[in-house]
Design a protein around this motif. Structure first.
Motif, PDB file in Angstrom:
ATOM      1  N   CYS A  66      23.807 -18.031 -34.822  1.00 12.62           N
ATOM      2  CA  CYS A  66      22.902 -16.453 -34.957  1.00 12.62           C
ATOM      3  C   CYS A  66      22.497 -16.389 -36.275  1.00 12.62           C
ATOM      4  N   LYS A  67      23.596 -16.553 -37.002  1.00 15.16           N
ATOM      5  CA  LYS A  67      22.997 -15.804 -38.182  1.00 15.16           C
ATOM      6  C   LYS A  67      22.491 -16.464 -39.176  1.00 15.16           C
ATOM      7  N   LYS A  70      18.255 -15.483 -38.531  1.00 14.75           N
ATOM      8  CA  LYS A  70      18.174 -14.186 -38.376  1.00 14.75           C
ATOM      9  C   LYS A  70      17.783 -14.518 -39.897  1.00 14.75           C
ATOM     10  N   THR A  75      12.474 -17.862 -38.346  1.00 11.48           N
ATOM     11  CA  THR A  75      13.117 -17.867 -37.120  1.00 11.48           C
ATOM     12  C   THR A  75      13.573 -16.361 -36.636  1.00 11.48           C
ATOM     13  N   ALA A  76      13.487 -15.470 -37.585  1.00 12.31           N
ATOM     14  CA  ALA A  76      14.301 -13.787 -37.488  1.00 12.31           C
ATOM     15  C   ALA A  76      13.733 -13.451 -36.799  1.00 12.31           C
ATOM     16  N   HIS A  77      12.541 -13.225 -36.450  1.00 11.36           N
ATOM     17  CA  HIS A  77      11.772 -12.446 -35.648  1.00 11.36           C
ATOM     18  C   HIS A  77      11.737 -13.070 -34.209  1.00 11.36           C
ATOM     19  N   GLY A  97      23.839 -10.174 -36.013  1.00  8.15           N
ATOM     20  CA  GLY A  97      22.412 -10.219 -36.465  1.00  8.15           C
ATOM     21  C   GLY A  97      21.556 -10.449 -34.837  1.00  8.15           C
ATOM     22  N   ALA A  98      22.194 -10.756 -33.894  1.00  9.54           N
ATOM     23  CA  ALA A  98      22.163 -10.655 -32.556  1.00  9.54           C
ATOM     24  C   ALA A  98      21.484  -9.198 -32.436  1.00  9.54           C
ATOM     25  N   ASN A  99      19.931  -9.634 -31.656  1.00  2.95           N
ATOM     26  CA  ASN A  99      19.509  -8.397 -30.759  1.00  2.95           C
ATOM     27  C   ASN A  99      20.367  -7.605 -29.823  1.00  2.95           C
TER      28      ASN A  99
END
Length: 131
Positions: A66-67, A70, A75-77, A97-99
């Motif tokens: 995930c880190k 992000k 892929t950050a979006h 940084g998970a949503n």
């Protein structure tokens, strides 16, 4: 065509559940068992959301994935929802940084609600004035 969800988990039964319930909700779902397939799946499937487990077997940590995702401009979006029973899930948003997070065993309605929050456009009613 519905929004696309890419799910990575080392448990094929969990992936089957994702595919069944999220497809029934109108989403296009692709599931993968191995983190080795993740980069290729992102490039070819172009997901609108990722579901990631933390413990992926073979020593791979979903939080670290995930880190990395992000931190990449490519892929950050993409929203990432971590789905796990591992206690480190509570740091997924703040430290990796998970949503969002979903605890296993998950309630299907909760999972659908969280996915919908990221993928369904919110309609805000605008009042009309009568002439």
């Amino acid at each position: 065509m519905g929004k696309r969800i890419l799910a990575l988990d080392d448990d094929p039964d969990i992936l089957d559940v994702y595919a069944m319930i999220l497809s029934a909700e109108g989403y296009e779902v692709k599931t993968i068992l191995s983190p080795d397939s993740l980069t290729n799946a992102i490039v070819t499937f172009n997901p609108d959301l990722l579901l990631l487990d933390i413990q992926l077997g073979s020593g791979t940590n979903g939080l670290e994935l995930c880190k990395v995702l992000k931190a990449s401009s490519l892929t950050a979006h993409i929203p990432i929802i971590m789905v796990s029973s591992h206690e480190s899930i509570y740091s997924a948003v703040s430290d990796y940084g998970a949503n969002d997070i979903v605890l296993k065993p998950f309630d299907i309605a909760t999972l659908i609600e969280k996915v919908d929050d990221f993928l369904l456009g919110k309609v805000i009613p605008i009042g009309r004035r009568s002439a």
